[in-house]
Design an enzyme around this catalytic site. Structure first.
Site, PDB file in Angstrom:
ATOM      1  N   TYR A 146      63.577  67.498  -2.438  1.00 13.59           N
ATOM      2  CA  TYR A 146      63.831  68.510  -1.144  1.00 13.59           C
ATOM      3  C   TYR A 146      62.739  68.342  -0.156  1.00 13.59           C
ATOM      4  CZ  TYR A 146      66.434  70.786  -4.937  1.00 13.59           C
ATOM      5  OH  TYR A 146      66.888  71.139  -6.209  1.00 13.59           O
TER       6      TYR A 146
ATOM      7  N   CYS B  49      57.317  54.688  -9.826  1.00 13.03           N
ATOM      8  CA  CYS B  49      57.413  53.630  -9.114  1.00 13.03           C
ATOM      9  C   CYS B  49      58.313  53.775  -7.857  1.00 13.03           C
ATOM     10  CB  CYS B  49      57.763  52.139  -9.738  1.00 13.03           C
ATOM     11  SG  CYS B  49      59.109  52.568 -10.931  1.00 13.03           S
ATOM     12  N   GLU B  50      58.067  54.791  -7.319  1.00 19.49           N
ATOM     13  CA  GLU B  50      58.970  55.363  -6.055  1.00 19.49           C
ATOM     14  C   GLU B  50      58.081  55.933  -4.902  1.00 19.49           C
ATOM     15  OE1 GLU B  50      62.597  56.305  -6.303  1.00 19.49           O
ATOM     16  OE2 GLU B  50      62.833  55.519  -8.417  1.00 19.49           O
TER      17      GLU B  50
ATOM     18  N   GLU C 206      71.248  88.108 -10.003  1.00 20.10           N
ATOM     19  CA  GLU C 206      71.039  86.752 -10.706  1.00 20.10           C
ATOM     20  C   GLU C 206      69.953  86.092 -10.337  1.00 20.10           C
ATOM     21  OE1 GLU C 206      74.730  84.561  -9.828  1.00 20.10           O
ATOM     22  OE2 GLU C 206      75.932  85.740 -11.295  1.00 20.10           O
TER      23      GLU C 206
ATOM     24  N   GLY D 201      68.933  84.102  -5.150  1.00 17.16           N
ATOM     25  CA  GLY D 201      68.656  83.317  -4.005  1.00 17.16           C
ATOM     26  C   GLY D 201      67.345  83.873  -3.249  1.00 17.16           C
TER      27      GLY D 201
HETATM   28  N1  LLP Z   1      73.280  82.393  -9.425  1.00 16.05           N
HETATM   29  C1  LLP Z   1      73.838  81.114  -9.083  1.00 16.05           C
HETATM   30  C2  LLP Z   1      75.344  80.985  -9.124  1.00 16.05           C
HETATM   31  C3  LLP Z   1      73.077  80.144  -8.659  1.00 16.05           C
HETATM   32  O1  LLP Z   1      73.694  78.811  -8.432  1.00 16.05           O
HETATM   33  C4  LLP Z   1      71.652  80.083  -8.502  1.00 16.05           C
HETATM   34  C5  LLP Z   1      70.865  79.105  -8.157  1.00 16.05           C
HETATM   35  C6  LLP Z   1      71.115  81.440  -8.873  1.00 16.05           C
HETATM   36  C7  LLP Z   1      71.923  82.327  -9.306  1.00 16.05           C
HETATM   37  C8  LLP Z   1      69.619  81.643  -9.112  1.00 16.05           C
HETATM   38  O2  LLP Z   1      69.228  81.537  -7.718  1.00 16.05           O
HETATM   39  P1  LLP Z   1      67.622  81.856  -7.184  1.00 16.05           P
HETATM   40  O3  LLP Z   1      67.248  83.293  -7.476  1.00 16.05           O
HETATM   41  O4  LLP Z   1      66.490  80.965  -8.185  1.00 16.05           O
HETATM   42  O5  LLP Z   1      67.411  81.427  -6.020  1.00 16.05           O
HETATM   43  N2  LLP Z   1      66.543  73.142  -7.908  1.00 16.05           N
HETATM   44  C9  LLP Z   1      66.634  73.898  -6.677  1.00 16.05           C
HETATM   45  C10 LLP Z   1      67.261  75.330  -6.708  1.00 16.05           C
HETATM   46  C11 LLP Z   1      68.893  75.268  -7.070  1.00 16.05           C
HETATM   47  C12 LLP Z   1      69.350  76.870  -7.011  1.00 16.05           C
HETATM   48  C13 LLP Z   1      70.813  76.695  -7.671  1.00 16.05           C
HETATM   49  N3  LLP Z   1      71.106  77.676  -7.883  1.00 16.05           N
HETATM   50  C14 LLP Z   1      65.142  73.932  -6.128  1.00 16.05           C
HETATM   51  O6  LLP Z   1      64.262  73.426  -6.946  1.00 16.05           O
HETATM   52  O7  LLP Z   1      64.755  74.765  -5.312  1.00 16.05           O
END
Ligand code: LLP
Length: 414
Positions: free
Chosen positions: A318, A344-345, A274, A239
């Site tokens: 987003y 085409c969007e 993570e 996150g």
């Molecule tokens: N752990 C879990 C359970 C998750 O669902 C995620 C991301 C992470 C770790 C990794 O999170 P990070 O460190 O990358 O924030 N497609 C979206 C982001 C979706 C994230 C989904 N889960 C974007 O492009 O911003």
């Protein structure tokens, strides 16, 4: 120079001119800086060094094999979010004991595979899922290691589509149900309860919600240990946000680590993290070529690229902001333009009112900070091929995924 910097007005990746790479592999293409990934991992690991911890790289951010292998070589383990990501993690060389399996809707097949492999932990999302894991493990006369994902009802203050820690979101179990649920489930011969998990969202730009989530996890862990459940770890999820605007670091990892450590250290449990975006996001760019420039009378000037929402979905999905910069700096005076893709969007727009040096057809640009949730979210909509990816690392560059051909695209079709 590591990362993406201008050298003699040419944008380079770890010292290699992006124009050279674009010439060699064509555009659109993704280019990754190995040095950036190395330094992001080193910084995060150093910040958590005072306590037992393990980084489980979230493959969902970028699961190109070479990238996953690089992260493994740097000491990361894996966080897989689907059966597919588990298989990629295994092919990248991780052993099952290095993989945690997260995800809100794990299918029967995925759970069976996870139990058979004996993963480090399956992060269970509900009472029903714990029940299903127990039944599968008991049928195999084995014990599955599970952690429970809780939903701490904390507002991550990120984009609503990528905030996951509020009660109204589909993720995890309500905080107050965790202790009774796990104490009951600990009786099941098929389950070994090893941890407690939360992930409240992605692209979080302030430490406070992350610290609150860590405190909530610590509180539950304390209650569980007090109830006689010998947990092994606390999994604080990912996150941590990155600096898409280029105005300076948004989350100081040392400060983030201090907050998490302070909340969890008294328990003496090891930490799992993570991280996805924070490790690979700033390490990638999408390189594209201008294919058209046009101006509506009295209206907007459009710069049309050969890359669009099919290569990089984040702006369309987003309204995400990514800086767009020329591969060759200087020269022409800057003008305001809307940078759009060929699909085409109307949502296929990378940026509105952006300054670029008076763009002409054939110019090349880089869309920055696209190493995470870029290539992995590419699609073949409009029958556009998945773009190639290049990794620059330790003084050399190589194509780590070639451009999809028409034959590749049609391979699975009858
Ligand atoms: N752990 C879990 C359970 C998750 O669902 C995620 C991301 C992470 C770790 C990794 O999170 P990070 O460190 O990358 O924030 N497609 C979206 C982001 C979706 C994230 C989904 N889960 C974007 O492009 O911003």
């Amino acid at each position: 120079m590591p990362g993406f910097t201008y050298e003699q007005s040419m944008l380079t990746c770890d010292g290699v001119p992006l124009a050279t790479l674009a010439e060699a592999v064509g555009t659109p293409c993704y280019v990754y800086s190995g040095a950036t990934i190395r330094s992001r991992v080193a910084d995060l690991a150093a910040a958590f060094a005072p306590v037992p911890h393990q980084l489980h790289y979230a493959l969902k951010a970028n699961s190109t094999l070479a990238i996953v292998r690089l992260l493994r070589s740097l000491g990361c383990e894996a966080d897989a979010n689907s059966g597919g990501e588990i298989e990629v993690a295994l092919r990248a060389g991780f052993i099952p004991d290095q993989i945690v399996f997260t995800g809100v809707g794990k299918s029967r097949d995925e759970l069976e595979r996870a139990v058979t492999l004996g993963l480090k932990a399956i992060n269970a999302e509900s009472a029903g899922e714990l029940e299903r894991i127990a039944a599968i493990a008991e049928a195999q006369s084995t014990r599955a290691r599970v952690a429970l994902r809780v939903n701490p009802d904390i507002d991550a203050r990120s984009h609503p589509h990528i905030s996951t820690g509020l009660k109204r979101n589909k993720f995890g179990v309500a905080l107050e149900t965790a202790v009774p649920l796990l104490t009951a489930m600990a009786e099941r011969p098929g389950l070994e309860i090893v941890g407690i998990h939360a992930h409240i969202g992605s692209q979080i730009t302030t430490i406070e919600p992350l610290a609150r989530a860590a405190r909530a996890l610590a509180e539950i862990a304390r209650a569980l240990v007090g109830a006689g459940l010998p947990l092994q770890h606390i999994d604080v999820g990912g996150g941590v946000g990155i600096d898409y605007e280029g105005t300076g670091a948004v989350v100081d990892v040392a400060e983030y680590a201090r907050a998490v450590i302070e909340a969890t250290r008294p328990l003496g449990l090891s930490l799992i993290l993570e991280p996805g975006r924070s490790l690979v996001g700033p390490a990638g760019v999408l390189v594209a070529t201008v294919v058209d420039v046009k101006e509506h009378p009295g209206g907007r000037r459009f710069v049309v690229l050969d890359a669009g929402m099919t290569e990089l979905l984040r702006p369309a999905l987003y309204g995400a902001y990514h800086r767009i910069v020329p591969l060759a700096a200087g020269g022409r005076p800057p003008v305001l333009c809307d940078v759009v893709g060929p699909v085409c969007e109307s949502s296929d727009t990378f940026g509105v009112d952006r300054e670029l040096p008076d763009p002409r057809v054939g110019d090349r640009v880089a869309v920055l900070d696209t190493g995470a949730y870029g290539a992995v979210m590419a699609s073949t909509y409009n029958r556009r091929p998945i773009p190639p990816e290049v990794l620059v690392d330790e003084g050399a560059w190589r194509v780590v995924r070639r451009r999809m051909s028409v034959d590749d695209m049609l391979m699975a079709e009858a």
